[in-house]
Design a protein around this motif. Structure first.
Motif, PDB file in Angstrom:
ATOM      1  N   TYR A  14      -8.231  -4.614   3.905  1.00 48.73           N
ATOM      2  CA  TYR A  14      -8.186  -2.600   4.206  1.00 48.73           C
ATOM      3  C   TYR A  14      -9.324  -2.335   3.782  1.00 48.73           C
ATOM      4  CZ  TYR A  14      -5.105   1.444   4.465  1.00 48.73           C
ATOM      5  OH  TYR A  14      -4.765   2.134   5.139  1.00 48.73           O
ATOM      6  N   GLY A  18      -9.829  -2.834   8.603  1.00 48.67           N
ATOM      7  CA  GLY A  18      -7.898  -2.843   8.672  1.00 48.67           C
ATOM      8  C   GLY A  18      -8.331  -1.419   7.839  1.00 48.67           C
ATOM      9  N   SER A  19      -8.527  -0.198   7.603  1.00 45.53           N
ATOM     10  CA  SER A  19      -7.920   0.765   7.134  1.00 45.53           C
ATOM     11  C   SER A  19      -8.404   1.765   8.787  1.00 45.53           C
ATOM     12  CB  SER A  19      -8.690   1.652   6.251  1.00 45.53           C
ATOM     13  OG  SER A  19     -10.026   1.914   6.115  1.00 45.53           O
ATOM     14  N   ALA A  23      -4.366  -0.622  10.526  1.00 44.58           N
ATOM     15  CA  ALA A  23      -3.742  -0.113  10.367  1.00 44.58           C
ATOM     16  C   ALA A  23      -2.640   1.347  11.365  1.00 44.58           C
ATOM     17  CB  ALA A  23      -3.246   0.608   8.790  1.00 44.58           C
ATOM     18  N   VAL A  37       0.256  -4.055   3.661  1.00 49.34           N
ATOM     19  CA  VAL A  37      -0.993  -4.522   3.190  1.00 49.34           C
ATOM     20  C   VAL A  37      -1.821  -5.044   1.561  1.00 49.34           C
ATOM     21  CG1 VAL A  37      -3.326  -3.121   2.700  1.00 49.34           C
ATOM     22  CG2 VAL A  37      -1.699  -2.522   4.619  1.00 49.34           C
ATOM     23  N   ALA A  48      -3.625   2.748   1.180  1.00 47.13           N
ATOM     24  CA  ALA A  48      -2.808   2.858   1.998  1.00 47.13           C
ATOM     25  C   ALA A  48      -1.380   3.181   1.431  1.00 47.13           C
ATOM     26  CB  ALA A  48      -2.235   0.930   2.221  1.00 47.13           C
ATOM     27  N   CYS A  57       2.255  -3.661  -1.313  1.00 44.40           N
ATOM     28  CA  CYS A  57       0.440  -4.134  -1.593  1.00 44.40           C
ATOM     29  C   CYS A  57       1.124  -5.558  -1.485  1.00 44.40           C
ATOM     30  CB  CYS A  57      -0.162  -3.166  -2.321  1.00 44.40           C
ATOM     31  SG  CYS A  57      -0.219  -1.955  -1.364  1.00 44.40           S
TER      32      CYS A  57
END
Length: 370
Positions: A14, A18-19, A23, A37, A48, A57
């Motif tokens: 993330y 990822g972020s 996502a 995540v 997240a 998570c």
């Protein structure tokens, strides 16, 4: 999963990839839902959950894969050196996989992963989002429509002005990290060249470390000769004080010149999200490229060409279709391996000062011969 239920996605990593990319794009895709995540960083876990309140998570990929039966797809957006082992572990756990570029450090590793996925009957796809950049989609349409005639030379630049180091694994000189611009931005420009013009038979490269304290390449040039005779000149740099055109494509009939980057990354970084019925990937007329011959576009030559909207959401829509069995894998392991053949040849060319010949399906870890 039950019939018509969305595919449950586990996202490993993330950070930036990822972020900012995975996502939001997964969450915007009909038929996919962001389930978990993976990050051990408490601040990233909080970020997240703030954007995706229903997300779970996990602190490690091992924790995620321990409940593989609760997932339908794993997306790997962790540091480059982890791509191959994590993709292998996910495939061995029986899960389809999307891997951020580069898929692996070598073409042989990429082909091994592709063979494993095929053996298990699982999807293995590589996130080459720049195939859905606005300028690339526009150029592909111009070529398809014959507006350029026969393409003679393709110039592609992914240049930045970042004279100060940021630190982190991307700037590490450790070969195990697979850092540097050749494998970062180079993965994009090479993939685009191969997608447009097909296999490469000869590679020449110049690669430098320009910034004080840097340990990985930050200023690299590649000259590719395609089997069909097109020559691609590709530039990736963090030390370009005056940015050149993103594309300058010269054909027997006309040329196309386009400045500026696709707006989607900036939009995603700023928190904008794609949604059904909402304009996405559009840019103002002032940034449109120009098509013409005989004069520079900067002095009024050529005619403006409306830039098609960029469409990163199309990648995950295609992944969802491939999982359903109603569409094809948008970016295959074999395509990623072909790009890695070129990147490995470029690394050797720059190191030894030679042009490197390529033959199709180079399937071992040794770099191609000069």
């Amino acid at each position: 999963m039950t019939a018509n239920a969305p595919y449950r996605v586990g996202l490993v990593g993330y950070g930036l990839a990822g972020s900012v990319f995975h996502a939001p794009l997964v969450s915007a895709t009909e038929g996919l839902t962001l389930d978990t995540v993976v990050t051990s960083n408490p601040e990233r876990q909080a970020a997240a959950r703030a954007e995706f309140p229903e997300v779970r998570c996990a602190a490690s990929a091992e924790e995620l894969l321990a409940r593989a039966d609760e997932l339908d797809l794993v997306v790997i957006a962790s540091p480059n050196k982890t791509h191959t082992p994590l993709a292998r572990a996910a495939l061995e756990a029986g899960l389809p996989v999307v891997v951020d570029k580069p898929l692996a450090g070598t073409a042989a590793q990429a082909r091994e992963l592709g063979a494993l996925a095929e053996e298990r009957g699982l999807l293995l796809s590589v996130f080459q989002n720049r195939r859905w950049d606005n300028d690339f989609l526009t150029l592909a349409r111009l070529i398809e429509d014959g507006e350029l005639g026969d393409v003679l030379r393709f110039e592609s630049r992914f240049e930045r002005w970042r004279p100060q180091l940021k630190g982190g694994w991307r700037e590490s000189g450790d070969p195990q990290e697979i850092g540097g611009l050749l494998y970062d931005l180079g993965s994009h420009v090479v993939d685009q060249a191969l997608t447009l013009f097909g296999p490469v038979v000869r590679v020449y490269a110049e690669s430098d470390v320009r910034r004080p304290g840097a340990a990985a390449d930050d200023d690299t040039f590649l000259a590719l000769t395609h089997a069909n005779g097109v020559r691609s000149h590709l530039y990736v740099s963090a030390v370009t004080a005056q940015l050149g055109p993103r594309f300058r494509v010269l054909g027997s009939k006309a040329g196309y010149v386009k400045y500026g980057l696709d707006p989607q990354e900036t939009a995603l970084r700023e928190g904008d999200r794609p949604a059904a019925g909402k304009p996405w990937g559009e840019e103002p007329e002032a940034l449109w490229g120009r098509l013409g011959s005989g004069e520079s576009p900067l002095t009024g030559g050529g005619d403006p060409v409306r830039t098609l909207p960029g469409d990163y959401p199309a990648y995950y829509a295609a992944v969802a279709a491939a999982l359903r069995g109603t569409g094809e894998n948008p970016v295959t392991a074999s395509q990623a391996a072909a790009a890695l053949d070129v990147l490995q040849a470029a690394r050797r060319s720059a190191r030894e000062g030679v042009a490197v010949g390529l033959v199709p399906h180079h399937d071992n870890d040794e770099e191609p011969q000069a």
